[in-house]
Design a protein around this motif. Structure first.
Motif, mmCIF file in Angstrom:
data_model
loop_
_atom_site.group_PDB
_atom_site.id
_atom_site.type_symbol
_atom_site.label_atom_id
_atom_site.label_comp_id
_atom_site.label_asym_id
_atom_site.label_seq_id
_atom_site.Cartn_x
_atom_site.Cartn_y
_atom_site.Cartn_z
ATOM 1 N N GLY A 24 -3.048 6.461 9.287
ATOM 2 C CA GLY A 24 -2.435 5.053 9.604
ATOM 3 C C GLY A 24 -1.598 5.004 10.889
ATOM 4 O O GLY A 24 -0.948 5.941 11.321
ATOM 5 N N TRP B 15 6.416 2.425 9.002
ATOM 6 C CA TRP B 15 6.591 3.006 7.899
ATOM 7 C C TRP B 15 7.809 3.651 7.660
ATOM 8 O O TRP B 15 8.606 4.261 6.710
ATOM 9 C CB TRP B 15 5.593 4.359 7.605
ATOM 10 N N HIS C 169 0.872 3.335 12.485
ATOM 11 C CA HIS C 169 1.810 2.398 11.764
ATOM 12 C C HIS C 169 2.947 1.778 12.995
ATOM 13 O O HIS C 169 3.729 0.928 12.666
ATOM 14 C CB HIS C 169 2.367 2.718 10.752
ATOM 15 N N ILE D 242 2.646 4.904 1.233
ATOM 16 C CA ILE D 242 2.714 5.643 2.467
ATOM 17 C C ILE D 242 3.260 7.149 2.127
ATOM 18 O O ILE D 242 3.574 7.226 1.045
ATOM 19 C CB ILE D 242 3.873 4.886 3.347
ATOM 20 N N PRO D 243 3.208 8.054 3.063
ATOM 21 C CA PRO D 243 3.527 9.191 2.815
ATOM 22 C C PRO D 243 5.436 9.370 2.426
ATOM 23 O O PRO D 243 6.100 8.432 2.960
ATOM 24 C CB PRO D 243 3.411 9.897 4.101
ATOM 25 N N GLN E 207 -4.730 5.522 -1.440
ATOM 26 C CA GLN E 207 -4.435 6.609 -0.586
ATOM 27 C C GLN E 207 -5.194 6.283 0.579
ATOM 28 O O GLN E 207 -4.784 7.114 1.597
ATOM 29 C CB GLN E 207 -4.283 8.068 -1.229
ATOM 30 N N TYR F 154 4.778 0.638 -0.067
ATOM 31 C CA TYR F 154 5.302 -0.043 1.217
ATOM 32 C C TYR F 154 5.079 -1.352 0.879
ATOM 33 O O TYR F 154 3.658 -1.688 0.822
ATOM 34 C CB TYR F 154 5.058 0.665 2.175
ATOM 35 N N LEU G 5 -3.146 5.300 3.454
ATOM 36 C CA LEU G 5 -2.148 6.369 4.205
ATOM 37 C C LEU G 5 -2.740 7.154 5.142
ATOM 38 O O LEU G 5 -1.953 7.749 5.758
ATOM 39 C CB LEU G 5 -1.139 6.840 3.287
ATOM 40 N N TYR H 59 0.888 -1.217 0.086
ATOM 41 C CA TYR H 59 0.013 0.042 -0.179
ATOM 42 C C TYR H 59 0.853 1.311 0.055
ATOM 43 O O TYR H 59 2.029 1.381 0.259
ATOM 44 C CB TYR H 59 -0.848 0.031 1.362
#
Length: 261
Positions: free
Chosen positions: A235, A241, A237, A84-85, A229, A128, A232, A82
């Motif tokens: 999240g 990440w 995490h 991620i920033p 998106q 990711y 993200l 998916y």
């Protein structure tokens, strides 16, 4: 009304794998004047997880077509692929360059510390890859199936809450000794954090309430961003990440640290 507690236990509830239609019909009948929110949270070991996810998917797909106001809720898994920033990717790269001295001998003696796949396709999405060999193909397929439903349902006009959930000390995780030791050893690798189950469930419940109550939340349909998106946004995490290595590659080292917890 006159049966014993054991008699009631025998007939209580339903089996999703054998009674999906009955469950769908029951959900349809609940409070028809209200907007229903249905959470797909079932976990089972092995291939049963895939069957359970497929059954949940069949129920919610039918339910949203027959009762369009129904909202869906999921806990997205970090062990899929998916976006991620971009800032998280930059942080992971920076941590790789500034890794502690003991990472090198640990990588040589125990297991190579491998970086996760970072890619930037067009439109720019930093992907990711959290696929884990330890969790196996059944888990990856089951959770990816849920990700697909999240995107399809939102594109079809449904409200879908699917914040990324952190690695947590749940029964499904901690009942496997080697996995449990690895999770306990996370703290040796900054900035990883394994959440207590009660803490994680509270945070995720609050995020669900936010998604339901805030009309500007990313959970609502007609968004302008790329469908993936949604994963993200918000999240939780647990540092994953911004961590430069795959969880599989740190497993042996984390297990050793976990022995001393």
């Amino acid at each position: 009304q006159n049966g014993s507690e054991e008699d009631w236990i025998k007939v209580a509830g339903a089996d999703l794998l054998t009674q999906p239609v009955e469950l769908r019909d029951w959900l349809l009948s609940l409070l028809p004047e209200k907007e229903l929110v249905v959470g797909s949270y079932i976990y089972l070991d092995g291939e049963a997880h895939v069957r359970a996810s497929a059954a949940m998917d069949a129920v919610v797909a039918s339910l949203t077509s027959l009762r369009p106001s129904t909202a869906l809720a999921y806990l997205s898994s970090p062990a899929t692929v998916y976006p991620i920033p971009e800032a998280a990717v930059e942080a992971a790269n920076a941590r790789a360059k500034a890794a502690p001295w003991w990472h090198l001998p640990a990588s040589l003696v125990l297991a190579p510390l491998k970086g996760w796949v970072r890619s930037t396709p067009t439109p720019p999405l930093c992907l990711y890859s959290g696929i884990s060999i330890v969790q196996g193909p059944n888990y990856a397929l089951a959770k990816t199936l849920q990700n697909w439903r999240v995107m399809v349902a939102q594109a079809s006009g449904s409200m879908v809450s699917a914040p990324m959930a952190p690695t947590s000390k749940t029964e499904s995780v901690m009942h496997v000794p080697t996995v449990a030791r690895g999770v306990l050893g996370f703290q040796a690798f900054q900035p990883l954090k394994a959440f207590e189950a009660s803490t994680a469930s509270t945070i995720m419940a609050l995020l669900l309430l936010h998604d339901i109550g805030n009309p500007n939340s990313c959970a609502h349909p007609n968004q302008s961003f790329h469908p993936m998106q949604i994963f993200l946004k918000k999240g939780v995490h647990g540092g994953l990440w911004r961590f430069p290595y795959t969880l599989d590659s740190i497993g042996p080292t984390a297990c050793i640290f976990g022995f001393f917890q």
